[in-house]
Each structure stands twice: as C-alpha cells, then as structure tokens.
Enzyme design. Structure first.
Site, short mmCIF file in Angstrom:
data_model
loop_
_atom_site.label_atom_id
_atom_site.label_comp_id
_atom_site.label_asym_id
_atom_site.label_seq_id
_atom_site.Cartn_x
_atom_site.Cartn_y
_atom_site.Cartn_z
N ALA A 106 0.87 -1.27 0.11
CA ALA A 106 -0.10 0.01 0.04
C ALA A 106 0.75 1.30 0.12
O ALA A 106 0.38 2.43 -0.64
CB ALA A 106 -0.86 -0.10 1.30
N ALA A 107 2.03 1.48 0.76
CA ALA A 107 2.72 2.71 0.95
C ALA A 107 3.31 3.04 -0.56
O ALA A 107 3.59 2.22 -1.21
CB ALA A 107 3.74 2.39 1.86
N PRO A 108 3.37 4.33 -0.83
CA PRO A 108 2.86 5.48 0.14
C PRO A 108 1.60 5.92 0.12
O PRO A 108 1.19 6.90 0.80
CB PRO A 108 3.64 6.55 -0.35
CG PRO A 108 3.79 6.35 -2.02
CD PRO A 108 3.79 4.92 -1.87
N GLY A 109 0.60 5.32 -0.59
CA GLY A 109 -0.71 5.35 -0.23
C GLY A 109 -1.51 6.19 -1.10
O GLY A 109 -2.96 6.27 -1.21
N SER A 110 -0.99 6.40 -2.67
CA SER A 110 -2.02 7.10 -3.77
C SER A 110 -3.11 5.94 -4.08
O SER A 110 -4.33 6.48 -4.03
CB SER A 110 -1.12 7.32 -4.83
OG SER A 110 -0.11 8.26 -4.48
N ASP A 129 2.06 -2.70 4.07
CA ASP A 129 3.54 -2.80 3.41
C ASP A 129 4.32 -3.23 4.22
O ASP A 129 4.19 -3.30 5.45
CB ASP A 129 3.58 -1.29 3.13
CG ASP A 129 4.51 -1.25 1.92
OD1 ASP A 129 4.12 -0.82 0.93
OD2 ASP A 129 5.76 -1.38 2.23
N ASP A 156 4.84 -8.98 5.73
CA ASP A 156 5.23 -9.55 4.50
C ASP A 156 3.83 -10.18 3.80
O ASP A 156 3.45 -11.08 4.32
CB ASP A 156 6.25 -10.71 4.44
CG ASP A 156 6.58 -11.11 3.15
OD1 ASP A 156 5.85 -11.07 2.17
OD2 ASP A 156 8.01 -11.62 3.03
N CYS A 229 4.60 -1.31 -12.61
CA CYS A 229 4.99 -0.26 -13.46
C CYS A 229 6.20 -0.76 -14.10
O CYS A 229 7.39 0.00 -14.15
CB CYS A 229 5.23 1.11 -12.61
SG CYS A 229 6.44 1.00 -11.32
#
Length: 301
Positions: A106-110, A129, A156, A229
């Site tokens: 999840a981090a950083p959360g966008s 995360d 994890d 990505c």
C-alpha cells in the site's frame, strides 16, 4: 544495454515508444472525493489562478502546469498528486462501499486512498506494506485526505494472516507489486540505470508469492487486480501464468479508459496462457503517461 531495447518487438511504434520514454512526465493530481467533488475542486483551482487541464478519460484527474503541492486545495486534501496511470488499478478493482478490501503493497498510499474514496470511506480497507519506513507516508496521506476506514499493517504480504480482523476473506484485493520500475523512467531515469535482469528474475518470485496470497485471501467470486509499473513479461504475464497454474482463479476481461495493448502470450522461450491477453499493457507513447501493466482476476469458479 538500455533495458528498453528488450521491448521494441512488443510495441507498435518503437520510435514513438523510445521518444515518449525520454520526455518528462506531466504533473497530475486526482480529486479526493472524500473531501471535495470535481466541480468544487475546479472552482478552488480557478480562484487560485492555477493552470490545469482535465484528462480526456476521467473528469477527476487533472494535468497541472506546475507542481500542485503549494496550493491550498492540495494542502487541505482536496487533491492528491498521483501518476496518471496509477489511477487505473483502483478503477479496475471497483471496490464498493461496505466491502472488505486489501491493498497488499500500500505505501505510500496513492492507490490506497483512491480505494477509500471509491468506497465512500465505508467498509474495511486494509493497507499493508512490509517496509515500516514507507508506512509513515501512507498514514500522512490518509490523514490529509480524510480517510477513516483504513487499517494499516506492516508484514510480508506473502504470509499475510486475516486472524486479527475476525473474518475469513476479503471481497477484493489489490496487488500493486514491487517491481523493476522501468515504466517510471519518465520521472525516474535512474530506474533504467539501476536495471538488471537478475533483479527482474528475483523480484518476480516475490510478485508470485504476493499475488498467490491475495488470491488465497479473497473470497470465491471476489476480485484481485495485479499491477506493476514495468514492461518485463517476467514480472507481468509470467507471474499471472504461475498463479493461474497454482491457484483457483482466472484472468477476466477488464475495461480501462485509456489506450492499451493486450498481454503477450509469447516471450523469448516462454509461452503463457491465452487468457493473459485480457491484461493491459500501457506504453508511454499511447497516452503520454508512464508505463504500466494491470490484469483483473476472478477467484474461484
């Protein structure tokens, strides 16, 4: 070797692909609908004299002429800076208010905060995360954007346990997996300088483990979205093929509102199931964005 050389056979226009990868990435914000609707956010930017332009595929995503972080709508959580294509996984997952949703990385959360907005800040959203340091950014973004349905965990994802939550399965799960990040080269050219095939192969093992656990942790008939990505089939279609073979799930068609290419079924000496063609490859030259990959899986029969 520039790693982009590997993928010229996969794209429709190698010259346009390489040219797009060398251009700077546009600044983009997403309207945070927990705090403001699109028209209210636009009025605020207009009053500030900020130059922006909505993208043609989503009314709540704006391309900005300058960095948005100093504007008061941003500071107050009406807007959130987010790479344009990274809006797609949350839209593909399509979480509903009241559901149980897991963001495995999840981090950083966008994407996590986007999920919360799509859920109308209702239900249970778990943002996990394994990097404790990055969780501070997740918490900060959730607080600024007014998210209240989020539980944050640090473990994890490959060994994730639902026991602390008192339920047996999530309705939906997002795996925005750690990857070699080739698709971020327009904002982070170092991603190409630091690239190695050994890293691609090693991170693919992590991706397989996380995606398997997401399928296992999602109820029958539930939805899992896998995203990266990177352009590397080893991290994309090969991961899907592994999980399709190991778990009870299938890749299903998924509409996305931008131009994409289908997943590939052959790469070097490997072949992948035909259903991976339902996945989406987003190349930078198709929409003037970063590079991306996403696939939607349905769990169970």
């Amino acid at each position: 070797m520039n790693p982009l050389d590997r993928y010229e056979a996969l794209v429709d226009d190698p010259e346009a692909f390489r040219a797009a990868c060398e251009r700077p990435l546009p600044q983009v914000v997403r309207v945070n609908r927990i705090k403001a609707d699109v028209e209210r956010a636009r009025r605020a930017l207009d009053e500030e004299g900020v130059d922006y332009e909505p993208v043609d595929w989503h009314p709540g995503v704006f391309r900005m002429a300058d960095k948005p972080g100093t504007t008061w709508p941003y500071v107050h959580g009406w807007l959130h800076g987010q790479e344009e294509v990274s809006v797609l996984p949350s839209l593909a997952l399509d979480p509903q208010p009241g559901e149980r949703v897991w963001d495995a990385c999840a981090a950083p959360g966008s994407k996590t905060t986007h999920l919360a907005a799509l859920m109308a800040d209702e239900g249970t959203l778990v943002g996990n995360d394994n990097n404790l340091g990055r969780l501070s950014a997740l918490r900060h973004n959730a607080e600024r954007l007014g998210v209240t349905n989020l539980a944050v965990t640090n473990t994890d994802a490959r060994n994730y346990s639902l026991k602390p939550f008192g339920f047996d399965a999530f309705d939906r799960a997002l795996v925005d997996a750690p990857c070699s990040c080739e698709g971020t080269c327009r904002k982070n050219p170092d991603a190409l300088d630091d690239w190695s095939i050994d890293h691609v192969r090693s991170v693919s093992g992590i991706q397989k483990g996380i995606l398997r656990r997401a399928v296992q942790a999602t109820r029958e008939g539930g939805t899992v979205v896998y995203a990266t990505c990177t352009f590397a089939p080893e991290e994309n279609e090969a991961v899907l093929a592994h999980v399709l073979d190991a778990e009870d799930c299938r890749v299903v068609p998924c509409e996305v509102p931008v131009d994409t290419a289908p997943g590939v079924t052959e790469w070097e000496d490997d072949t992948y199931p035909e259903e991976v063609r339902h996945a989406h490859r987003v190349y930078p030259h198709l929409n003037d964005t970063g590079g991306f990959f996403l696939a939607r899986l349905e769990v169970g029969a």
